[in-house]
Each structure stands twice: as structure tokens, then as C-alpha cells.
Design a protein around this motif. Structure first.
Motif, PDB file in Angstrom:
ATOM      1  N   ASP A   1       0.821  -1.216   0.000  1.00 26.96           N
ATOM      2  CA  ASP A   1       0.000   0.000   0.000  1.00 26.96           C
ATOM      3  C   ASP A   1       0.854   1.265   0.000  1.00 26.96           C
ATOM      4  O   ASP A   1       0.640   2.175  -0.803  1.00 26.96           O
ATOM      5  CB  ASP A   1      -0.950   0.002   1.189  1.00 26.96           C
ATOM      6  CG  ASP A   1      -1.988  -1.111   1.072  1.00 26.96           C
ATOM      7  OD1 ASP A   1      -2.152  -1.639  -0.053  1.00 26.96           O
ATOM      8  OD2 ASP A   1      -2.606  -1.455   2.080  1.00 26.96           O
ATOM      9  N   ALA A   2       1.827   1.320   0.905  1.00 26.86           N
ATOM     10  CA  ALA A   2       2.658   2.526   0.990  1.00 26.86           C
ATOM     11  C   ALA A   2       3.495   2.689  -0.288  1.00 26.86           C
ATOM     12  O   ALA A   2       3.629   3.800  -0.811  1.00 26.86           O
ATOM     13  CB  ALA A   2       3.563   2.468   2.218  1.00 26.86           C
TER      14      ALA A   2
ATOM     15  N   GLU B   1       1.306   3.930  -3.066  1.00 30.97           N
ATOM     16  CA  GLU B   1       0.941   5.340  -2.855  1.00 30.97           C
ATOM     17  C   GLU B   1       2.069   6.270  -3.321  1.00 30.97           C
ATOM     18  O   GLU B   1       1.837   7.242  -4.036  1.00 30.97           O
ATOM     19  CB  GLU B   1       0.641   5.599  -1.373  1.00 30.97           C
ATOM     20  CG  GLU B   1       0.197   7.050  -1.134  1.00 30.97           C
ATOM     21  CD  GLU B   1       0.244   7.474   0.325  1.00 30.97           C
ATOM     22  OE1 GLU B   1       0.084   6.610   1.202  1.00 30.97           O
ATOM     23  OE2 GLU B   1       0.462   8.687   0.568  1.00 30.97           O
TER      24      GLU B   1
ATOM     25  N   ARG C   1       2.245   9.030  -6.546  1.00 28.01           N
ATOM     26  CA  ARG C   1       2.668  10.443  -6.487  1.00 28.01           C
ATOM     27  C   ARG C   1       3.844  10.691  -7.429  1.00 28.01           C
ATOM     28  O   ARG C   1       3.930  11.728  -8.083  1.00 28.01           O
ATOM     29  CB  ARG C   1       3.087  10.807  -5.063  1.00 28.01           C
ATOM     30  CG  ARG C   1       1.948  10.811  -4.082  1.00 28.01           C
ATOM     31  CD  ARG C   1       2.451  11.332  -2.747  1.00 28.01           C
ATOM     32  NE  ARG C   1       2.954  12.680  -2.893  1.00 28.01           N
ATOM     33  CZ  ARG C   1       2.342  13.756  -2.412  1.00 28.01           C
ATOM     34  NH1 ARG C   1       1.222  13.633  -1.753  1.00 28.01           N
ATOM     35  NH2 ARG C   1       2.874  14.950  -2.584  1.00 28.01           N
TER      36      ARG C   1
END
Lengths: 307, 307
Positions: free
Chosen positions: B245-246, B249, B253
Motif C-alpha cells: 500500500d505505501a 501510494e 505520487r
């Protein structure tokens, strides 16, 4: 080592020009080296530290009587500088440059080269994150490649002479055409730089991770990106604008592959990831064997490397 | 330095475990260090080079009576290893790990920690591109951060003892919670690694630029990517799958910002590029000031760095 050129003019006094000066002095490769920089402050610094035998206040003074003129200015102003020096170039002289992009430089500079003057674009693949007249050192080009991109019809003797200068400064020299040069550099340099700039920008933007954390914990991979992303902003702006097509092509391929890996992560496809990561290891081995990096286990650890 | 633990068990004998062994021996930080590796070949290598005071052929032998058990296996198998050692853990012992992801490791290992055993996940932010039992060296952790992620209810005395071991091996120690750790590492390490792997893969794929060219001309920026992309494929597969998930993410970006820069190149927006590149220079300066890299002008030039 024997003198290669009697008079050399360095136009623009940053990292590359100042390293060329110290390397030419060390080897006795030039009789007299003149220098010019647009900024009065840079000229003053050059005089203060003994950079160039004679620092000139005008382009014409620096170029007059030079056997070799080296354009060491950002790629974006190559054409303007070439137009200014055109009236002062002497017959039989060679004009070269050190820009990171070649097709665009040839398009800008080529029209300003008078009959009887040789034009042999060049690109030393050497640099550090530092810039300016104080950043040069004689060893910068040692064991690094310099690419020469002679235009059609260039006299072989003129190219051989320029090659000899670079080799005497410690460089390995290769020749290729401008379009191929720009594609090779887009892969090995321009795209990696843009990617590094982007990642450092993302880290800086992220509100939930502090700058202090990014800095303290950088040794885990991020540090190598910041080294790349600390290079001269003006130089890199010009590189991307003037090697637009090749850079965008490589970035397009990069994005495609990154999406494929992101998809593998999202879907939990460990085999795909493992196979991909295994393949990339071999390239690293080749770079160490080619002498373009070292195999030390504790890189960047805070000690002195060879100066 | 005083002994910190009487008996330490290292499970998995790669770069981190072997470096911990040499660092503990140098400082006299452990009475006896046992070691276990799944592969018979690794155990044989360990015996041959004197890695661990006693190399055990079973997990149970290695863990029995240990005061500190350090899980140094890939993140993907932490849970399976924890299940196997569960019956052998003695009351009052501490279990820690060195995995690059923390929330997932806590979810895997936590359920296998018996009553009366401390569980203090950890992560030394240190590594090289090398792996395996022969790759360790005592200085690996010096001046590098180790992050401890104590779970709720952990006895402060147990955490203090583990912190003391890391500090005695030369590390700087910080504590944070698992979710924050995983985000910080996604920015500083996991996303940069995936990006580096991707760029090296693109270069390898490109038909019009030869591998030889990529290797010869790597000093122009690409080389730093290959260093990152040469790390252990199994470890990194597991990192991306377990910090999904991180990582996704941050990559999201990153892609957004990269697209904005690509658009600026396509549109010839030099001001945007220049401002962006200027901003990223400051972070580099912070890293040098924080002692996490050096400011040498000729990095990677082929000489010996401090060993």
C-alpha cells in the motif's frame, strides 16, 4: 606529453572548462589558454585562482588567434555564443563544444562556422554534482569516455588532433553520429536525471514524512538519487529542452515498465518481480568489469575516496 | 564494551546477520552466538569462515536457550520461521527481526510469540548491493540508523537492552510506530529501488542502444541506478509485496510528478524545470550535513574507499 594546440580558448568557465584547464596545464598540452565567462564575478574568481593563462573581458579577445575554441556554455545559449564569435575565428581553427546534447548543438552552432574552420562537436561523459569555476580538477576525465561527433566532411586530421587532446587528458574517446549519441545519453543520463529529480521532489513534497526523516534515512537508496538530483539546474533544463524527443521516448518506455511492475505488486505476482530484479543484476556486474565503478561494500560511508 | 546478551541466535545468515556477528564479536557484546540457515551450503560456508560460534543444523538447536533471537530471513517467510521456533523460545527471551517492512512482519510473527517472550521488531537501515554469508563486515551499521518498532505493552527494559546492542554495534537508534516506518521507508528506499530496477530494465530492453554502450557510458548518471538495482531479488520481491500500500501510494505520487515534468519538457517550459531542479538541491546539502554521505567531487572513480 607534447603540446597539442598552441592556443586554446575556453568559453564559459564552469566544471568542465576549469577541469580542462587544469588537465591541459598538468600535461603541457596547450601553449596558452585564454578564458571568457559572461559573468564578471566568474572572471574575477578565475583570475583569483589562476584559472586560465589569460582571462579576457570580451569573447573576441578570448577567441582571436585561438587554434581550438571550446564552447563550455549551457546548451541553450550555444547558438548565440557561436554567432558572437563567428567574426573572430581564424582560418584553420577548430571549434568544439562539451554539451550533453549533440543534434541540437549542431543545428545551433553549425550555421555560424565560417569556411575553413573545423567544427567537431564533443561531449565528455564526466561530471560531479558541483559546478562553477572552483569545481574543476585535472583528474575529472581520467578513465571516462569522451564522445566526438564529427559532422560530414570534417578533415580526419583535425578530428585526430582533438582526439589526441582528450586522450592526453586521460579520456577514452569514441566517435558516433549525433542522433545515436542523443539516444544513448537519453538512456544513460537524461532520463535517469529526470527520474532522480522527480523522486527527490516527491520526498520533499510529502507532508506525512518530514525532511529530517528523509535526510536521516537516505542511506537506504534515496541518497544515490539526491546525488544525481543535485546537478546544475540550468544545464539540465537546457538538456531536457534540447534533447526533448529522445528523452520523452525513453521516459515513455520507463513509465510503461513501471506500470507493469506496479501491477505485479498490486496483484502479488512475486515471480514476475523476482525475474525482473534478477535480470538487472547482470548489468551492474558489467559496469564494474568495465572499470566505470568500484565494488566496495561500503560506498558513501563517509571516508575519503581517491582525489 | 560490556556483554549485552549472553546467548544470541541469528536465523538466516546473509549480509545483515553476518555483519551483526562480526560487530558483536568485535565488541564482545554476546557470550555465544549460534546461527542457522535453511541451506546446507550456507551453513557449510559459515562453518568454513568462522561465522557464528556454533552453526546449528536445526532451528530448534539454534534458538534453544537464546536470550535474543534475531530473524534475518526474507520478509516473506518471517511467519513460517516464527511458527517453527515458537516451541523453543525460552521465557524472558527477546525476539527481534531485521526486515525492511514492519506492519506485515508484526502481523506474521506476532501470533507466534509466547506469553513471557518480548517481541521488538527492528530494521537496520544499512546494506550494500552484496548478499550472502560472505558479504558481512563489522562496520556495516556504523553511523547508520536502526529503527526499533516496539509493539504496545513491550517492557521498556527489554527495548533498552536491544537498543544498547545496536548502539554498541555503532548504530544510531530511533523508535517509531510500524505504519509510519513503512511510509518513511516507502519514500526513502522502496520506491527508489523499484524505480532504479525499472530504469535498468528499460536500458537492457532497448534494441537500438547496445548493452556495451549502456555499460561504458554509465558514469553519466545511470551507474547510481545500477548500484541500487543490484540488490538481492528475493529480499526486494518480499519488500514490495509486503509493503504494497505505501509503495503504491508513493509510486502514484511519483508518476504524477513525472508526468508534470514530462509535460513541461514537451511544452518547452524551462522556468518550471529550472525551479524544480533548484529546489531538489537543498535536500542533498542536508544529507551531507547529516553525515549520511560525503561531498567528494569524484565519487565512484575507481579508487578504494575506506574499508
Amino acid at each position: 606529453m607534447p603540446q597539442v594546440y598552441e592556443r586554446v580558448a575556453l568559453i564559459g568557465l564552469g566544471l568542465i572548462a576549469s577541469s580542462m584547464f587544469w588537465a591541459m596545464k598538468r600535461g603541457g598540452l596547450a601553449g596558452e589558454v585564454t578564458g571568457f565567462a559572461r559573468s564578471a564575478e566568474t572572471r574575477e574568481t578565475a583570475r583569483e585562482i589562476g584559472l586560465c593563462d589569460r582571462v579576457c573581458d570580451t569573447l573576441g579577445d578570448a577567441v582571436a588567434d585561438a587554434d581550438l575554441v571550446v564552447l563550455c556554455v549551457p546548451v541553450g545559449v550555444m547558438g548565440a555564443v557561436a554567432a558572437e564569435i563567428e567574426p573572430f575565428l581564424k582560418t584553420g581553427a577548430t571549434v568544439t563544444d562539451v554539451g550533453s546534447v549533440k543534434a541540437d548543438v549542431i543545428a545551433q552552432v553549425g550555421p555560424h562556422i565560417p569556411e575553413g574552420v573545423h567544427f567537431i562537436p564533443g561531449h565528455p561523459l564526466a561530471g560531479t554534482e558541483h559546478s562553477g569555476p572552483r569545481s574543476g580538477f585535472a583528474e575529472l576525465f581520467e578513465n571516462r569516455w569522451t564522445l566526438l561527433v564529427p559532422v560530414a566532411g570534417t578533415e580526419p586530421a583535425a578530428t585526430a588532433k582533438l582526439r589526441s587532446l582528450w586522450e592526453s587528458m586521460g579520456a577514452l574517446v569514441d566517435e558516433m553520429d549525433a542522433e545515436h549519441h542523443d539516444l544513448v545519453l537519453a538512456v544513460t543520463s537524461h532520463a535517469p536525471h529526470l527520474i532522480a529529480y522527480t523522486m527527490v521532489g516527491v520526498a520533499d513534497d510529502l507532508q506525512r514524512v518530514t525532511d529530517e526523516e528523509v535526510i536521516q534515512y537516505s542511506a537506504t537508496g534515496f541518497r544515490d538519487f539526491t546525488r544525481i538530483a543535485a546537478s546544475d539546474p540550468t544545464m539540465w533544463r537546457d538538456v531536457f529542452l534540447s534533447n526533448k524527443d529522445a528523452t520523452l521516448e525513453i521516459l515513455g518506455r520507463f513509465t510503461e515498465e513501471l506500470f507493469a511492475l506496479q501491477r505485479a505488486i498490486r496483484q502479488g505476482d512475486g515471480d514476475h518481480l523476482h525475474a525482473y530484479f534478477t535480470r538487472t543484476r547482470a548489468i551492474r556486474r558489467g559496469i564494474i568489469e568495465a572499470g566505470q565503478d568500484i565494488d566496495a561494500p561500503d560506498f558513501g560511508r563517509g571516508g575519503e575516496r581517491n582525489k
